[in-house]
Design a protein around this motif. Structure first.
Motif, PDB file in Angstrom:
ATOM      1  N   ALA A 114      98.557 -67.840 -63.750  1.00 22.80           N
ATOM      2  CA  ALA A 114      98.726 -66.426 -64.075  1.00 22.80           C
ATOM      3  C   ALA A 114      99.224 -65.651 -62.860  1.00 22.80           C
ATOM      4  O   ALA A 114     100.105 -64.786 -62.970  1.00 22.80           O
ATOM      5  CB  ALA A 114      97.411 -65.841 -64.580  1.00 22.80           C
ATOM      6  N   HIS A 116     105.578 -62.167 -70.033  1.00 19.50           N
ATOM      7  CA  HIS A 116     104.338 -61.507 -70.433  1.00 19.50           C
ATOM      8  C   HIS A 116     103.602 -62.324 -71.490  1.00 19.50           C
ATOM      9  O   HIS A 116     102.369 -62.402 -71.471  1.00 19.50           O
ATOM     10  CB  HIS A 116     104.624 -60.096 -70.947  1.00 19.50           C
ATOM     11  CG  HIS A 116     104.525 -59.034 -69.892  1.00 19.50           C
ATOM     12  ND1 HIS A 116     103.322 -58.560 -69.424  1.00 19.50           N
ATOM     13  CD2 HIS A 116     105.477 -58.374 -69.185  1.00 19.50           C
ATOM     14  CE1 HIS A 116     103.526 -57.656 -68.500  1.00 19.50           C
ATOM     15  NE2 HIS A 116     104.832 -57.518 -68.332  1.00 19.50           N
ATOM     16  N   VAL A 117     104.345 -62.932 -72.406  1.00 20.70           N
ATOM     17  CA  VAL A 117     103.715 -63.811 -73.403  1.00 20.70           C
ATOM     18  C   VAL A 117     103.027 -64.977 -72.705  1.00 20.70           C
ATOM     19  O   VAL A 117     101.872 -65.314 -72.980  1.00 20.70           O
ATOM     20  CB  VAL A 117     104.760 -64.324 -74.422  1.00 20.70           C
ATOM     21  CG1 VAL A 117     104.150 -65.397 -75.328  1.00 20.70           C
ATOM     22  CG2 VAL A 117     105.296 -63.173 -75.263  1.00 20.70           C
ATOM     23  N   SER A 118     103.750 -65.601 -71.782  1.00 20.06           N
ATOM     24  CA  SER A 118     103.186 -66.735 -71.050  1.00 20.06           C
ATOM     25  C   SER A 118     101.973 -66.310 -70.231  1.00 20.06           C
ATOM     26  O   SER A 118     100.957 -67.024 -70.178  1.00 20.06           O
ATOM     27  CB  SER A 118     104.254 -67.338 -70.135  1.00 20.06           C
ATOM     28  OG  SER A 118     103.761 -68.480 -69.473  1.00 20.06           O
ATOM     29  N   LEU A 119     102.045 -65.140 -69.597  1.00 20.73           N
ATOM     30  CA  LEU A 119     100.923 -64.652 -68.787  1.00 20.73           C
ATOM     31  C   LEU A 119      99.672 -64.487 -69.644  1.00 20.73           C
ATOM     32  O   LEU A 119      98.566 -64.884 -69.231  1.00 20.73           O
ATOM     33  CB  LEU A 119     101.304 -63.324 -68.127  1.00 20.73           C
ATOM     34  CG  LEU A 119     100.191 -62.614 -67.346  1.00 20.73           C
ATOM     35  CD1 LEU A 119      99.681 -63.493 -66.211  1.00 20.73           C
ATOM     36  CD2 LEU A 119     100.687 -61.272 -66.815  1.00 20.73           C
ATOM     37  N   ARG A 120      99.819 -63.905 -70.815  1.00 16.78           N
ATOM     38  CA  ARG A 120      98.656 -63.728 -71.695  1.00 16.78           C
ATOM     39  C   ARG A 120      98.041 -65.079 -72.063  1.00 16.78           C
ATOM     40  O   ARG A 120      96.813 -65.226 -72.126  1.00 16.78           O
ATOM     41  CB  ARG A 120      99.052 -62.964 -72.963  1.00 16.78           C
ATOM     42  CG  ARG A 120      99.342 -61.497 -72.735  1.00 16.78           C
ATOM     43  CD  ARG A 120      99.329 -60.718 -74.038  1.00 16.78           C
ATOM     44  NE  ARG A 120     100.320 -61.197 -74.986  1.00 16.78           N
ATOM     45  CZ  ARG A 120     101.560 -60.757 -75.044  1.00 16.78           C
ATOM     46  NH1 ARG A 120     101.985 -59.834 -74.194  1.00 16.78           N
ATOM     47  NH2 ARG A 120     102.410 -61.226 -75.941  1.00 16.78           N
ATOM     48  N   LEU A 121      98.885 -66.067 -72.302  1.00 19.54           N
ATOM     49  CA  LEU A 121      98.382 -67.390 -72.669  1.00 19.54           C
ATOM     50  C   LEU A 121      97.635 -68.036 -71.500  1.00 19.54           C
ATOM     51  O   LEU A 121      96.570 -68.634 -71.681  1.00 19.54           O
ATOM     52  CB  LEU A 121      99.536 -68.284 -73.124  1.00 19.54           C
ATOM     53  CG  LEU A 121     100.176 -67.919 -74.474  1.00 19.54           C
ATOM     54  CD1 LEU A 121     101.445 -68.729 -74.696  1.00 19.54           C
ATOM     55  CD2 LEU A 121      99.195 -68.154 -75.612  1.00 19.54           C
ATOM     56  N   LEU A 131      96.179 -66.488 -68.937  1.00 20.67           N
ATOM     57  CA  LEU A 131      94.925 -65.759 -68.736  1.00 20.67           C
ATOM     58  C   LEU A 131      93.906 -66.159 -69.796  1.00 20.67           C
ATOM     59  O   LEU A 131      92.716 -66.302 -69.502  1.00 20.67           O
ATOM     60  CB  LEU A 131      95.173 -64.245 -68.781  1.00 20.67           C
ATOM     61  CG  LEU A 131      95.861 -63.636 -67.555  1.00 20.67           C
ATOM     62  CD1 LEU A 131      96.202 -62.171 -67.809  1.00 20.67           C
ATOM     63  CD2 LEU A 131      94.993 -63.764 -66.308  1.00 20.67           C
ATOM     64  N   GLY A 132      94.387 -66.348 -71.037  1.00 24.24           N
ATOM     65  CA  GLY A 132      93.491 -66.788 -72.099  1.00 24.24           C
ATOM     66  C   GLY A 132      92.895 -68.157 -71.826  1.00 24.24           C
ATOM     67  O   GLY A 132      91.756 -68.436 -72.224  1.00 24.24           O
ATOM     68  N   ILE A 176      98.060 -54.760 -66.713  1.00 25.72           N
ATOM     69  CA  ILE A 176      97.633 -56.073 -67.212  1.00 25.72           C
ATOM     70  C   ILE A 176      96.115 -56.125 -67.225  1.00 25.72           C
ATOM     71  O   ILE A 176      95.456 -55.866 -66.221  1.00 25.72           O
ATOM     72  CB  ILE A 176      98.201 -57.202 -66.342  1.00 25.72           C
ATOM     73  CG1 ILE A 176      99.738 -57.237 -66.458  1.00 25.72           C
ATOM     74  CG2 ILE A 176      97.616 -58.553 -66.730  1.00 25.72           C
ATOM     75  CD1 ILE A 176     100.400 -58.186 -65.503  1.00 25.72           C
TER      76      ILE A 176
END
Length: 436
Positions: free
Chosen positions: A314, A299-304, A306-307, A332
């Motif tokens: 993603a 989830h941390v990696s996904l947020r990064l 997407l950012g 999400i």
């Protein structure tokens, strides 16, 4: 830029350490570095200020990974100013072993790592040294760390929280230790090692995240401690180089799968030491712990990702998160707009990646300008034109045109009209590959 290096000149330029630097050293600050002279010029004065909080001798071990910049000269300048630096230079870039080099050359009672672009919290560092001296049985002390904006000179929070101010684990308590790591999402990265403990580390794992592999070795030796007194600042923004690469972010983006390997390495070490072969029930318990931890890291990696608006990366993470826990992807943010962004990004990457493409012809879309803005925004190269397919003429070269159609019904008509079959892409092609 190609840099020509004269080995004779490098040898002559090798800094000479202060001979008094290693007398009765209590703390060795180990700084592996490569091609970061500009950061060292900023780091060494910081360490000098930090040392004002010390009531014990210290040294700085610099292990230079064969930097082609002015690292040796900068180190020599600070040695001349009296900073207790001992400098060692690799004959070639050895990324995985450079920290080991610094650790092996260290003479202090305690060893800490410091990235050349991060910082210390002076009083907290000194206080943790006192804790280790007051508790000689502790092999290694782990602490959280601050996320620090050095431009604004402000903390942006603390990476993980401990359930208690101090927790000690001894050999035989590995399951309790593993449960704490998973339940509180603790990454055992920042550590103050007792010298004789760290010297039992003999390799740098690649497929298993090093922090967990090292922790498995530490707990096999004797008691280890976790203390909620952060002494390390992981710098996100720095006045030295505002757009520089940040290694921690890189790990979260690219190396998160190694976290699973690290915990599995730790579980394997535990079972071997206890002489256990897990039955189905115990195996499922361990698997659940590993999956839970990995789920959080993903989830941390996904947020990064997407950012960074890399929707393809993603999407890959979302597929794996959904496999672990389908409900976890339902909330999400931005998921409802992911597919159209993903389509545009994939089309842009296709156009960029196919040799000699000069234009993207879009069929079935009246207003091409917003579509082109999306393609440009998601990486379409400037030299590739975006045109309405209906405006193409016989003069346009089929071999240099990538055509995008809304549905398959138009595909055959384009092929019959002379378009290259492999250069016609439909929205359905993308949806088949990337279902949401």
């Amino acid at each position: 830029m190609n840099v020509s290096i004269d080995p004779a000149k490098l040898s002559a330029a090798r800094p000479t350490a202060n001979p008094d630097a290693a007398t009765d050293v209590v703390l060795s600050i180990c700084v592996p570095t490569y091609n970061r002279a500009i950061f060292l010029r900023h780091l060494f004065p910081h360490i000098r200020e930090v040392a004002k909080a010390f009531d014990f001798p210290y040294e700085i071990i610099v292990s230079d990974n064969c930097s082609p910049d002015e690292t040796p000269e900068i180190v020599q300048d600070f040695i001349a100013e009296g900073l207790p630096i001992r400098y060692f230079r690799q004959e070639e870039n050895k990324r995985l072993s450079n920290l080991f080099s610094a650790f092996r050359h260290a003479r202090g009672e305690f060893l800490v790592y410091l990235a050349d672009d991060d910082l210390f919290i002076p009083e907290a560092l000194a206080d943790n040294v006192r804790f280790m001296r007051d508790n000689p049985e502790i092999r290694v002390l782990y602490t959280p760390w601050q996320i620090y904006d050095a431009l604004a000179e402000e903390s942006r929070g603390q990476f993980f929280r401990l359930p208690k101010p101090v927790q000690v684990f001894s050999p035989g308590q590995e399951i309790d230790l593993l449960k704490m790591l998973v339940d509180h999402h603790i990454m055992p990265e920042i550590a103050m090692y007792r010298a004789e403990a760290v010297r039992q580390l003999v390799s740098a794992p690649q497929f298993c995240y090093w922090a967990f592999a090292y922790l498995a070795t530490m707990i096999s030796q004797g008691p280890i401690a976790f203390r909620d007194v952060p002494y390390y600042r992981s710098v996100t923004l720095t006045p030295v180089m505002p757009n520089r690469h940040q290694e921690g972010t890189h790990d979260n983006l690219h190396n998160w799968d190694a976290f699973r390997g690290g915990i599995e390495f730790m579980i394997f070490s535990l079972l071997k030491r206890l002489g256990l072969t897990p039955d189905r029930e115990l195996g499922l318990i361990f698997r659940g712990m590993v999956d839970h931890f990995l789920h959080l890291r993903m989830h941390v990696s996904l947020r990064l990702w997407l950012g960074r608006r890399d929707y393809l990366r993603a999407y890959e993470l979302i597929t794996r998160l959904s496999y672990l826990n389908p409900a976890s992807v339902e909330n999400i943010g931005g998921l409802e707009t992911l597919l159209p962004r993903l389509k545009a990004q994939i089309l842009a990457q296709l156009a960029n990646g196919i040799a000699e493409i000069e234009r993207v012809a879009v069929f079935g879309i009246e207003d091409v300008e917003p579509f082109e803005r999306d393609l440009r925004d998601l990486g379409l190269k400037p030299h590739i034109a975006v045109v309405r397919g209906e405006t193409l003429t016989g003069d346009d070269t089929a071999e240099t045109t990538l055509s995008f159609v809304r549905d398959d019904a138009m595909r055959q008509a384009l092929v019959e009209a002379g378009c290259e079959p492999g250069l016609v892409v439909s929205g359905r092609d993308i949806e088949v590959n990337f279902p949401l």
